[in-house]
Structure formats: structure tokens, C-alpha cells
Design a protein around this motif. Sequence first.
Motif, PDB file in Angstrom:
ATOM      1  N   LEU A  29       0.805  -1.218   0.000  1.00  0.00           N
ATOM      2  CA  LEU A  29       0.000   0.000   0.000  1.00  0.00           C
ATOM      3  C   LEU A  29       0.842   1.275   0.000  1.00  0.00           C
ATOM      4  O   LEU A  29       0.358   2.333  -0.391  1.00  0.00           O
ATOM      5  CB  LEU A  29      -0.952   0.010   1.189  1.00  0.00           C
ATOM      6  CG  LEU A  29      -2.044  -1.053   1.163  1.00  0.00           C
ATOM      7  CD1 LEU A  29      -2.833  -1.034   2.459  1.00  0.00           C
ATOM      8  CD2 LEU A  29      -2.962  -0.876  -0.041  1.00  0.00           C
ATOM      9  N   GLU A  30       2.081   1.184   0.436  1.00  0.00           N
ATOM     10  CA  GLU A  30       2.929   2.381   0.562  1.00  0.00           C
ATOM     11  C   GLU A  30       2.991   3.217  -0.718  1.00  0.00           C
ATOM     12  O   GLU A  30       2.849   4.440  -0.655  1.00  0.00           O
ATOM     13  CB  GLU A  30       4.329   1.980   1.034  1.00  0.00           C
ATOM     14  CG  GLU A  30       5.189   3.164   1.363  1.00  0.00           C
ATOM     15  CD  GLU A  30       6.532   2.741   1.935  1.00  0.00           C
ATOM     16  OE1 GLU A  30       7.246   3.640   2.400  1.00  0.00           O
ATOM     17  OE2 GLU A  30       6.872   1.543   1.915  1.00  0.00           O
ATOM     18  N   PRO A  31       3.168   2.618  -1.909  1.00  0.00           N
ATOM     19  CA  PRO A  31       3.216   3.446  -3.128  1.00  0.00           C
ATOM     20  C   PRO A  31       1.900   4.184  -3.423  1.00  0.00           C
ATOM     21  O   PRO A  31       1.903   5.168  -4.159  1.00  0.00           O
ATOM     22  CB  PRO A  31       3.523   2.438  -4.249  1.00  0.00           C
ATOM     23  CG  PRO A  31       4.105   1.257  -3.566  1.00  0.00           C
ATOM     24  CD  PRO A  31       3.500   1.217  -2.203  1.00  0.00           C
ATOM     25  N   THR A  32       0.794   3.746  -2.851  1.00  0.00           N
ATOM     26  CA  THR A  32      -0.489   4.431  -3.038  1.00  0.00           C
ATOM     27  C   THR A  32      -0.587   5.661  -2.144  1.00  0.00           C
ATOM     28  O   THR A  32      -1.504   6.460  -2.296  1.00  0.00           O
ATOM     29  CB  THR A  32      -1.684   3.511  -2.704  1.00  0.00           C
ATOM     30  OG1 THR A  32      -1.738   3.283  -1.293  1.00  0.00           O
ATOM     31  CG2 THR A  32      -1.613   2.183  -3.446  1.00  0.00           C
ATOM     32  N   GLY A  33       0.347   5.772  -1.185  1.00  0.00           N
ATOM     33  CA  GLY A  33       0.296   6.847  -0.196  1.00  0.00           C
ATOM     34  C   GLY A  33      -0.488   6.456   1.040  1.00  0.00           C
ATOM     35  O   GLY A  33      -0.533   7.193   2.020  1.00  0.00           O
ATOM     36  N   GLY A 112     -13.915  -3.806   9.058  1.00  0.00           N
ATOM     37  CA  GLY A 112     -14.566  -3.204   7.904  1.00  0.00           C
ATOM     38  C   GLY A 112     -13.612  -3.283   6.724  1.00  0.00           C
ATOM     39  O   GLY A 112     -12.416  -3.535   6.896  1.00  0.00           O
ATOM     40  N   LEU A 113     -14.138  -3.096   5.524  1.00  0.00           N
ATOM     41  CA  LEU A 113     -13.339  -3.274   4.323  1.00  0.00           C
ATOM     42  C   LEU A 113     -13.238  -1.981   3.520  1.00  0.00           C
ATOM     43  O   LEU A 113     -14.244  -1.426   3.097  1.00  0.00           O
ATOM     44  CB  LEU A 113     -13.954  -4.367   3.444  1.00  0.00           C
ATOM     45  CG  LEU A 113     -13.114  -4.875   2.294  1.00  0.00           C
ATOM     46  CD1 LEU A 113     -11.913  -5.661   2.795  1.00  0.00           C
ATOM     47  CD2 LEU A 113     -13.944  -5.775   1.395  1.00  0.00           C
ATOM     48  N   PHE A 114     -12.006  -1.502   3.359  1.00  0.00           N
ATOM     49  CA  PHE A 114     -11.720  -0.361   2.495  1.00  0.00           C
ATOM     50  C   PHE A 114     -11.325  -0.893   1.126  1.00  0.00           C
ATOM     51  O   PHE A 114     -10.467  -1.773   1.026  1.00  0.00           O
ATOM     52  CB  PHE A 114     -10.541   0.465   3.040  1.00  0.00           C
ATOM     53  CG  PHE A 114     -10.909   1.410   4.115  1.00  0.00           C
ATOM     54  CD1 PHE A 114     -11.392   2.676   3.808  1.00  0.00           C
ATOM     55  CD2 PHE A 114     -10.780   1.047   5.450  1.00  0.00           C
ATOM     56  CE1 PHE A 114     -11.732   3.563   4.818  1.00  0.00           C
ATOM     57  CE2 PHE A 114     -11.119   1.930   6.456  1.00  0.00           C
ATOM     58  CZ  PHE A 114     -11.604   3.187   6.143  1.00  0.00           C
ATOM     59  N   TYR A 115     -11.940  -0.359   0.091  1.00  0.00           N
ATOM     60  CA  TYR A 115     -11.556  -0.645  -1.283  1.00  0.00           C
ATOM     61  C   TYR A 115     -10.824   0.602  -1.774  1.00  0.00           C
ATOM     62  O   TYR A 115     -11.412   1.680  -1.824  1.00  0.00           O
ATOM     63  CB  TYR A 115     -12.777  -0.883  -2.160  1.00  0.00           C
ATOM     64  CG  TYR A 115     -13.581  -2.108  -1.801  1.00  0.00           C
ATOM     65  CD1 TYR A 115     -13.390  -3.304  -2.481  1.00  0.00           C
ATOM     66  CD2 TYR A 115     -14.553  -2.064  -0.808  1.00  0.00           C
ATOM     67  CE1 TYR A 115     -14.148  -4.427  -2.174  1.00  0.00           C
ATOM     68  CE2 TYR A 115     -15.312  -3.174  -0.497  1.00  0.00           C
ATOM     69  CZ  TYR A 115     -15.106  -4.355  -1.184  1.00  0.00           C
ATOM     70  OH  TYR A 115     -15.858  -5.461  -0.873  1.00  0.00           O
ATOM     71  N   ILE A 116      -9.558   0.453  -2.129  1.00  0.00           N
ATOM     72  CA  ILE A 116      -8.713   1.580  -2.514  1.00  0.00           C
ATOM     73  C   ILE A 116      -8.270   1.359  -3.957  1.00  0.00           C
ATOM     74  O   ILE A 116      -7.644   0.342  -4.269  1.00  0.00           O
ATOM     75  CB  ILE A 116      -7.482   1.663  -1.584  1.00  0.00           C
ATOM     76  CG1 ILE A 116      -7.928   1.724  -0.126  1.00  0.00           C
ATOM     77  CG2 ILE A 116      -6.603   2.849  -1.969  1.00  0.00           C
ATOM     78  CD1 ILE A 116      -6.893   1.204   0.844  1.00  0.00           C
ATOM     79  N   ARG A 117      -8.604   2.303  -4.844  1.00  0.00           N
ATOM     80  CA  ARG A 117      -8.262   2.132  -6.256  1.00  0.00           C
ATOM     81  C   ARG A 117      -7.021   2.943  -6.574  1.00  0.00           C
ATOM     82  O   ARG A 117      -6.965   4.150  -6.347  1.00  0.00           O
ATOM     83  CB  ARG A 117      -9.416   2.552  -7.147  1.00  0.00           C
ATOM     84  CG  ARG A 117      -9.116   2.230  -8.594  1.00  0.00           C
ATOM     85  CD  ARG A 117     -10.313   1.987  -9.436  1.00  0.00           C
ATOM     86  NE  ARG A 117     -11.100   3.160  -9.678  1.00  0.00           N
ATOM     87  CZ  ARG A 117     -11.740   3.390 -10.810  1.00  0.00           C
ATOM     88  NH1 ARG A 117     -11.669   2.529 -11.807  1.00  0.00           N
ATOM     89  NH2 ARG A 117     -12.463   4.463 -10.939  1.00  0.00           N
ATOM     90  N   PHE A 118      -6.030   2.233  -7.129  1.00  0.00           N
ATOM     91  CA  PHE A 118      -4.759   2.877  -7.453  1.00  0.00           C
ATOM     92  C   PHE A 118      -4.022   2.032  -8.493  1.00  0.00           C
ATOM     93  O   PHE A 118      -3.916   0.814  -8.331  1.00  0.00           O
ATOM     94  CB  PHE A 118      -3.903   2.995  -6.191  1.00  0.00           C
ATOM     95  CG  PHE A 118      -2.541   3.579  -6.430  1.00  0.00           C
ATOM     96  CD1 PHE A 118      -2.364   4.947  -6.518  1.00  0.00           C
ATOM     97  CD2 PHE A 118      -1.434   2.762  -6.569  1.00  0.00           C
ATOM     98  CE1 PHE A 118      -1.114   5.493  -6.753  1.00  0.00           C
ATOM     99  CE2 PHE A 118      -0.181   3.287  -6.798  1.00  0.00           C
ATOM    100  CZ  PHE A 118      -0.020   4.664  -6.880  1.00  0.00           C
ATOM    101  N   GLY A 119      -3.531   2.660  -9.528  1.00  0.00           N
ATOM    102  CA  GLY A 119      -2.635   2.012 -10.483  1.00  0.00           C
ATOM    103  C   GLY A 119      -3.186   0.770 -11.154  1.00  0.00           C
ATOM    104  O   GLY A 119      -2.458  -0.213 -11.284  1.00  0.00           O
TER     105      GLY A 119
END
Length: 183
Positions: A29-33, A112-119
Motif C-alpha cells: 500500500l505504501e506506493p499508493t500513499g 470493515g473493508l476499504f476498497y482503494i483504487r490505485f494504479g
Amino acid sequence: MTSLIQYDDSPPHGARGRLDDHGAIAAILEPTGVRLERWEAGATLSPDAAEAEIMAAYAEDIERLKARGGYRSCDIVKMTPDHPDREAMRAKFLAEHVHDDDEVRFFVEGAGLFYIRFGGTVHALECTAGDLIVLPAGTPHWFDTGERPRFTAIRLFTTPEGWVARFTGDEIARAVPLYQGAA
């Protein structure tokens, strides 16, 4: 247990595998910030701990995070399977959105579930008790509590107004599998 499933962000949104190693997930996750950390309470909390008890148990961590991120206020959000607004609360954040402020959440109990969109990827991050997640302002994401939510979380804000969701209008959240609850 914290877990991460990655999905393609284009049809057919195939799953790429699952990770359960906290350190490996944080590194992905680090490259997503996005920052993912583990915290532990300075005191043992009962499942029905009051807001003041929770804030006191994590006071040192909250102050450290406020200083580091410039956050000025915090609150507690608690969802249970019998909460009268659980369906409306779930529906509210099931569409992809961004915030003008960081989204900072520490899970005291539950999941809970976070959906994070990146790259080109949707990172489906199941946060559980002890997880601190910081999504930078402007990060496309959505959050699912599951049909029978059970979590208590501390939220930190620079300003509550900056935390208001701005929906992207993208339908991706309808295409990726919904949260089934903590495994």
C-alpha cells in the motif's frame, strides 16, 4: 486478521490473490500513499467501553497522530448488527468517492473493508482491531461495513467539512465483490 485482496480495476475484475501478512500489506500500500499501522491500547477495554474510555486508552497515540498529520479533532463511530441505521450507513459509502481531507481511522474492535483504487488495481483491505489506516486526501475509495456490521473506530479530522465524500460517479464499486464480514 488484517487481509488484502487485490482485484483488476477493469472487467472482469479478477482477484489476484490474498495476503494476510501485515508488514507485506503495508509495503504494497505504501506506493499508493496509504499508511497502515498497528496500535495497541494502553489499557484493556471492555466490548461496551464508553467513548471517553476509548479516547483515554488511545490518548497518547491520538496526540502523536494529531501532531504528525495536523489533525484537530476526533470522534468515535460504532456500528453493530442491530444498529437502526446500519443499512443506510452501509449504502452511503458503497460508491467510489474521495475526500478533501485525509481519511484516518483506527479500528478499536471489529472490522470493515476499504476498497482503494490505485494504479489499475482495487486493493480490498480488511481492517481489524488494532489497525490504523490513513488514506491521503483525494484517494479514490469506498468502504463496506458488511450486512451485519460490527466495529468501533476512532476517526481523526483536520476539519469535518474536508471529510465530506465527493462521489466519482464511477460504477466500479458495483463490480467488485461486497464484504462478507470478518473472516
